[in-house]
Structure formats: C-alpha cells, structure tokens
Design a protein around this motif. Structure first.
Motif, PDB file in Angstrom:
ATOM      1  N   TYR B 242     -23.709 -19.254   7.338  1.00 32.84           N
ATOM      2  CA  TYR B 242     -22.892 -19.988   6.368  1.00 32.84           C
ATOM      3  C   TYR B 242     -21.517 -19.321   6.209  1.00 32.84           C
ATOM      4  O   TYR B 242     -20.488 -20.003   6.135  1.00 32.84           O
ATOM      5  N   ALA B 243     -21.531 -17.980   6.187  1.00 29.14           N
ATOM      6  CA  ALA B 243     -20.259 -17.244   6.085  1.00 29.14           C
ATOM      7  C   ALA B 243     -19.378 -17.565   7.296  1.00 29.14           C
ATOM      8  O   ALA B 243     -18.157 -17.705   7.169  1.00 29.14           O
ATOM      9  N   ALA B 244     -19.994 -17.687   8.470  1.00 27.63           N
ATOM     10  CA  ALA B 244     -19.230 -18.006   9.687  1.00 27.63           C
ATOM     11  C   ALA B 244     -18.619 -19.400   9.582  1.00 27.63           C
ATOM     12  O   ALA B 244     -17.457 -19.617   9.951  1.00 27.63           O
ATOM     13  N   VAL B 245     -19.402 -20.344   9.055  1.00 26.80           N
ATOM     14  CA  VAL B 245     -18.900 -21.720   8.913  1.00 26.80           C
ATOM     15  C   VAL B 245     -17.750 -21.747   7.900  1.00 26.80           C
ATOM     16  O   VAL B 245     -16.702 -22.353   8.137  1.00 26.80           O
ATOM     17  N   ARG B 246     -17.921 -21.065   6.773  1.00 24.80           N
ATOM     18  CA  ARG B 246     -16.874 -21.028   5.737  1.00 24.80           C
ATOM     19  C   ARG B 246     -15.603 -20.363   6.291  1.00 24.80           C
ATOM     20  O   ARG B 246     -14.491 -20.827   6.050  1.00 24.80           O
ATOM     21  N   SER B 247     -15.818 -19.291   7.029  1.00 30.69           N
ATOM     22  CA  SER B 247     -14.669 -18.589   7.610  1.00 30.69           C
ATOM     23  C   SER B 247     -13.897 -19.518   8.552  1.00 30.69           C
ATOM     24  O   SER B 247     -12.661 -19.525   8.569  1.00 30.69           O
ATOM     25  N   THR B 248     -14.633 -20.330   9.316  1.00 28.78           N
ATOM     26  CA  THR B 248     -13.985 -21.281  10.220  1.00 28.78           C
ATOM     27  C   THR B 248     -13.261 -22.369   9.434  1.00 28.78           C
ATOM     28  O   THR B 248     -12.176 -22.817   9.815  1.00 28.78           O
ATOM     29  N   GLU B 249     -13.861 -22.785   8.328  1.00 30.90           N
ATOM     30  CA  GLU B 249     -13.262 -23.871   7.549  1.00 30.90           C
ATOM     31  C   GLU B 249     -11.928 -23.482   6.928  1.00 30.90           C
ATOM     32  O   GLU B 249     -11.045 -24.322   6.772  1.00 30.90           O
ATOM     33  N   VAL B 250     -11.788 -22.218   6.569  1.00 28.18           N
ATOM     34  CA  VAL B 250     -10.569 -21.833   5.843  1.00 28.18           C
ATOM     35  C   VAL B 250      -9.516 -21.165   6.728  1.00 28.18           C
ATOM     36  O   VAL B 250      -8.399 -20.937   6.270  1.00 28.18           O
ATOM     37  N   ARG B 251      -9.843 -20.878   7.971  1.00 27.10           N
ATOM     38  CA  ARG B 251      -8.868 -20.142   8.772  1.00 27.10           C
ATOM     39  C   ARG B 251      -7.807 -21.067   9.386  1.00 27.10           C
ATOM     40  O   ARG B 251      -8.002 -22.270   9.493  1.00 27.10           O
ATOM     41  N   ASP B 252      -6.694 -20.457   9.756  1.00 29.75           N
ATOM     42  CA  ASP B 252      -5.611 -21.205  10.401  1.00 29.75           C
ATOM     43  C   ASP B 252      -5.762 -21.132  11.917  1.00 29.75           C
ATOM     44  O   ASP B 252      -6.201 -20.121  12.458  1.00 29.75           O
ATOM     45  N   PHE B 253      -5.361 -22.203  12.572  1.00 32.18           N
ATOM     46  CA  PHE B 253      -5.416 -22.231  14.040  1.00 32.18           C
ATOM     47  C   PHE B 253      -4.040 -22.478  14.638  1.00 32.18           C
ATOM     48  O   PHE B 253      -3.240 -23.146  14.061  1.00 32.18           O
TER      49      PHE B 253
END
Lengths: 299, 253
Positions: B242-253
């Motif tokens: 879940y932490a990995a998914v949240r981290s992906t959701e909030v990061r910039d690309f």
C-alpha cells in the motif's frame, strides 16, 4: 473558468528542491484555438504540460482542463479520456509492434477511430509489423500523433512535438496537425521553442519566461498592437521613464532610445517629442523580435 | 491490456527464475540417492563438536526423503533463490524504470489501477515461482524410488510466498522512491541477509522472522503450518505494498 476556455491555470507554481520551475503561471486557452506555448529551454513548458496531464503535482495554484482539476486523481482520469497527448520524449512501449500499440491504445478509448487509424498508418507510412524500438524518431513522432488523434480527443496537448526531426518530417507533422484540426475541430495546446512553428500554425500564443507568463494573446493582435519605436535625440538620449501607457521596455544607447510599445505608441511618440526627440519612427514587431525583447531584453 | 504490458515487461525475469528454481528442485530430487550416501558417512565419522553436531542433525533429518526435501530444497535453495527473484521483480516494477511510463500515465487509468495490475501480475508470477518447483518434487520423486506428499509441496510453496512477499513489496516500495534499479535491489537484499543473520544469532527473534515462515520448520516438525507468521507477514507485506502504491500516486514523473 470562462465557459469557452478549455485550459486554465491560475498562479501555478512548481518547486523542485532549489529549482523554481513555475512561478505563478497563468494561461487561458479558448476552445477551438491552436495555442502555442513559447519559451526557452527550461522556461517551464514541459512542467506546465505535465501538471495539466496529472503527471506532476503543483506546489501552489490551480490548473484545470474542461473545468476539471488536473491535480486530482479522478478528474485527471476524466481529463485524459478526452485528451490526446504527445510527450517530448515520444515515450512509447518499445517492445510492441506498431499494430500492437495501436490495438493496445484503442482498448482504452470507446470512441477510437479505427478508420482514421488505418488512414494515418498509410499516410504516415508506418510499418505495422515493426517494433516501436526500431522506428526512426520521425516515425515514432507520427505514431504518437496517430495515437493522440484517433482517440477522438477534444483536446490535443503536444510537448515539443517536432524537436529532433529533420525539416521535412517536422513539416509533415505540422501539416498533419493542421489537417486534423481542420477536419476534426479539436483544440490544440502545443509547446515549442521554434518561433517559426508557432507563427505557422498558432492563432494564440503565450510566451513564458522563468515559469511566468510574460505575454499572452491572439497572435494577430500581438503583431498589430506591438511596435518598436526608435527615438533619436540631439545629444545623449535622456534616462526617462515614460508616463504614457504601453512602454514595455526602454533601451538607451547614445543618442537613441528604443521603446517596445504594447499599445500603438502614439502617446509615447508625443511624450518623446516633448522631451526633445528629433526623430521618432514606429516599426511593426515580429514574434521573434517580441520573444527576444521579452525573454532576453534585446531585439 | 495493462495485464499484457505487465506480463511483457516481466516475463523474462519470471521465466528465467522459473527455469532456475525448477531445475534446482529437479536436481535436488534426483540427487537424493547420492546425497544419502554422502550424509550416511558424515553421520558415522563426525566428531562431537558443534559443526559436526549440525551435520549429524542434517544427516538425521535427511535420512527420510521428506526431511531431505525440507532441509535441502525448501529451507536453503528454494527460499534463498526465490527471494532473489522476488527482489528482481519488485525493484523493476515501478513506473520510473519502465519504457513507456509517460505513455501509460497519459492513458485514462489511475496510477492505483496500473500499480495494482502490475503488483498482481508479479505476485502471481512469484506464486508460480514458489509452487511450480515444489510441485515438481512429487512428480519426480518416483524416478528415484520415493514418493512425496502433494500437500507438503503446496504448503511449502504457500509458506515461501507468504513469508517472502515482504521482500517483493519492500523492493517495489523502494523502487518508487529511488530512480535507479540498484539501490532497491541492494537495500532489500541487505535487509534480507542482515535480518536472517540477526535471527540466527538471537534465537528469541526467530519466531518473528519471515525466513522462519518461508522455511516451514513448524510444518515439517508438527504438520501445522505457521499460521500466525503467515498472517503477520501477509499483513505487513500488504501494508508495504500500500505504501508503494501511495508513493506512486503522489510522486512526480
């Protein structure tokens, strides 16, 4: 947001650690326009586009497309259903063939135009059985355009679409874009640092510099309203701050004052004569001159 | 179609892992008669110090085919190598490390859904990597004149997945934080090795180790799977995922 605006950004800011990529960017893109975003490398064009596409989160400010907030996950998905996008990196799935990538993309868009896709495959001369990895940069760009066009998008966002292409390929891409807009009526928002491209196809333009909107408007209006006024004095030109409206920039060199005027310039000329100018001439300004005046402070 | 891209992205790591782990399971199974001869000698000849006692203990457990499979294949070869492939799959599972990441982000799907499909694909592959080699044991055992319970193969496979999923999830999470592939791999492998060393040195930590769940000793000795450990590590793995998914959701690309 104005009803006829497709894209609107207000006070948009983006800070990357010690780097300010956007510093209060404000843009309004009317529906049906071909809107060129002009700026130097690093001016913030790609960051602005990535915020609009939901790939980067703004530090402050607001960005919306179709009235939907670009930085919210659910509304961003809704935006992307109605938007075609071509990134500056032409980042596609290298391992797929052209035909596979077209089929893959089509599966996400209920209004996919299969007939149009076939037409563009032929007109762009794309080899359907070749992997994306093996395509030239030009062919890759054309494939990215095809994938953006055929999803039935109301808005096309293109980030430096012609960068790295030879003049022939760049012209083909621009012609395809203009042809598509003429037949399908989409709004286009594209970034470029090629002034010639913007002049060729855009009807509205924004010049951004250091993350801010330095100038925005209809291209014809900008050409019409901006003037370079050259004032010659008997002796050294005076260091003067014009009271007349529209003096965007003043440059003093020896006996000459050069003024970039944003509104006609008659009042500036009158004021200059009262200050002792012996000669005053107003010249039309090209977009390139305007860009250089604004961004670099020289013509 | 997201499933297809996830499969295309991971298939070679998965297939190489499947080949290696299955090969090791087959080789271990077929080598049992030879192993029996070697350890029979060790049992007789060993002196009374600590290493010899351990060798004797292994030899005693290996005197049965079931014990040999547990001590040689499940506890050592399969568990350790499975973790390596779990880390390799997880560390390359983030957006930033894949070609076409920007293209994926321009499609009308949420990052959460893309992550979920990717993780589900890789966890399914890891499930196969845990179960398929173990299921080869009951199939190959008759070749050397033995039999092996199918239930044992399934339980060990599930325990490897349950205990080892944390390493996959950890490397995936790290991959959403770091842009390179190497730091997630090195950090996760370091965590696995140091964690295992600590639980070997401090016996009181052993019940809390994912390695204990993966090795399945309680099932081997008592016939009861380590339910508490399985549940605990599945919950921890889900939290890290879940932490990995949240981290992906909030990061910039």
């Amino acid at each position: 947001m104005a009803e006829s605006s497709i894209i609107e950004t207000v006070g948009l800011k983006k800070q990357y650690k010690n780097v300010t990529a956007l510093d209060g960017l404000g843009l309004t893109v009317p529906a049906g326009s071909i809107y060129g975003l002009l700026g130097r490398n690093g001016a913030g064009k790609t960051t602005a586009i990535k915020i609009l596409m939901g790939m980067v989160r703004p530090t402050a400010g607001r960005a919306s497309i179709f009235g939907l907030a670009a930085s919210q996950s659910e509304s961003s998905v809704a935006i992307r259903k109605r938007t075609g996008f071509v990134s500056d990196e032409r980042d596609l799935y290298d391992f797929m063939t052209v035909a596979q990538l077209i089929a893959f993309t089509a599966s996400f868009f209920p209004h996919w135009r299969a007939d149009m896709a076939k037409r563009y495959v032929r007109s762009f001369d794309l080899p359907e059985s070749r992997t994306v990895k093996a395509l030239s940069r030009g062919a890759r760009t054309k494939l990215a355009l095809l994938l953006a066009f055929c999803r039935g998008a109301e808005l096309l966002i293109l980030d430096e679409a012609t960068t790295g292409l030879d003049p022939v390929a760049a012209e083909e891409v621009l012609q395809a874009l203009v042809g598509h807009v003429a037949s399908e009526g989409a709004t286009v928002f594209f970034s470029s640092h090629q002034i010639g491209e913007i002049e060729q196809i855009a009807d509205r333009v924004a010049i951004i510099d250091r993350g801010r909107t330095a100038l925005e408007g209809a291209l014809d209006d900008l050409r019409e309203s901006y003037r370079r006024i050259e004032l010659v004095f008997d002796g050294d030109a005076p260091a003067v701050q014009f009271r007349s409206p529209g003096a965007a920039r003043v440059e003093r060199k020896g006996r000459m004052l050069t003024v970039l005027a944003s509104t006609g310039g008659e009042q500036i000329i009158e004021e200059a004569r009262s200050l002792g100018a012996v000669s005053a001439e107003a010249w039309p300004v090209t977009l390139k001159e305007l860009f250089l005046e604004i961004v670099l402070g020289k013509g | 179609m997201l499933w297809y891209t996830a499969w295309r992205d991971t298939r070679w790591r998965f297939l190489i892992g499947l080949g290696i782990l299955s090969g090791i399971a087959l080789a271990n199974t077929l080598a049992y008669p030879h192993w029996q001869g070697l350890l029979g000698g060790a049992l007789v000849a060993g002196p009374g110090d600590q290493p010899a006692r351990e060798i004797n203990s292994i030899a005693q457990v290996s005197s049965s085919f079931r014990g040999y499979v547990w001590v040689q294949l499940v506890r050592v070869n399969l568990s350790y190598l499975w973790v390596v492939f779990a880390v390799l799959l997880g560390a390359t599972g983030s957006f930033s490390q894949r070609s076409g990441a920007i293209f994926t982000l321009s499609l009308p799907v949420s990052r959460r859904r893309v992550c979920a499909v990717r993780a589900a694909t890789e966890l399914a592959e890891l499930c196969v990597l845990g179960l398929a080699p173990m299921l080869l044991v009951p199939l190959a055992a008759p070749v050397v004149g033995y039999s092996y319970p199918l239930a044992d193969a399934l339980v060990y496979g599930i325990q490897i997945l349950s205990g080892g999923a944390i390493f996959y999830c950890l490397s995936l999470w790290l991959a959403t934080i770091f842009d390179d592939r190497w730091r997630p791999i090195m950090i996760t492998l370091a965590v696995a090795v140091i964690g295992n060393l600590c639980t070997n040195l401090i016996a009181a930590l052993a019940p809390f180790s994912p390695a204990t769940v993966m090795e399945g000793e309680s099932y081997f000795r008592t016939g009861v799977p380590a339910w508490a450990g399985i549940c605990v590590w599945l919950v921890v793995s889900a939290a890290v995922l879940y932490a990995a998914v949240r981290s992906t959701e909030v990061r910039d690309f």
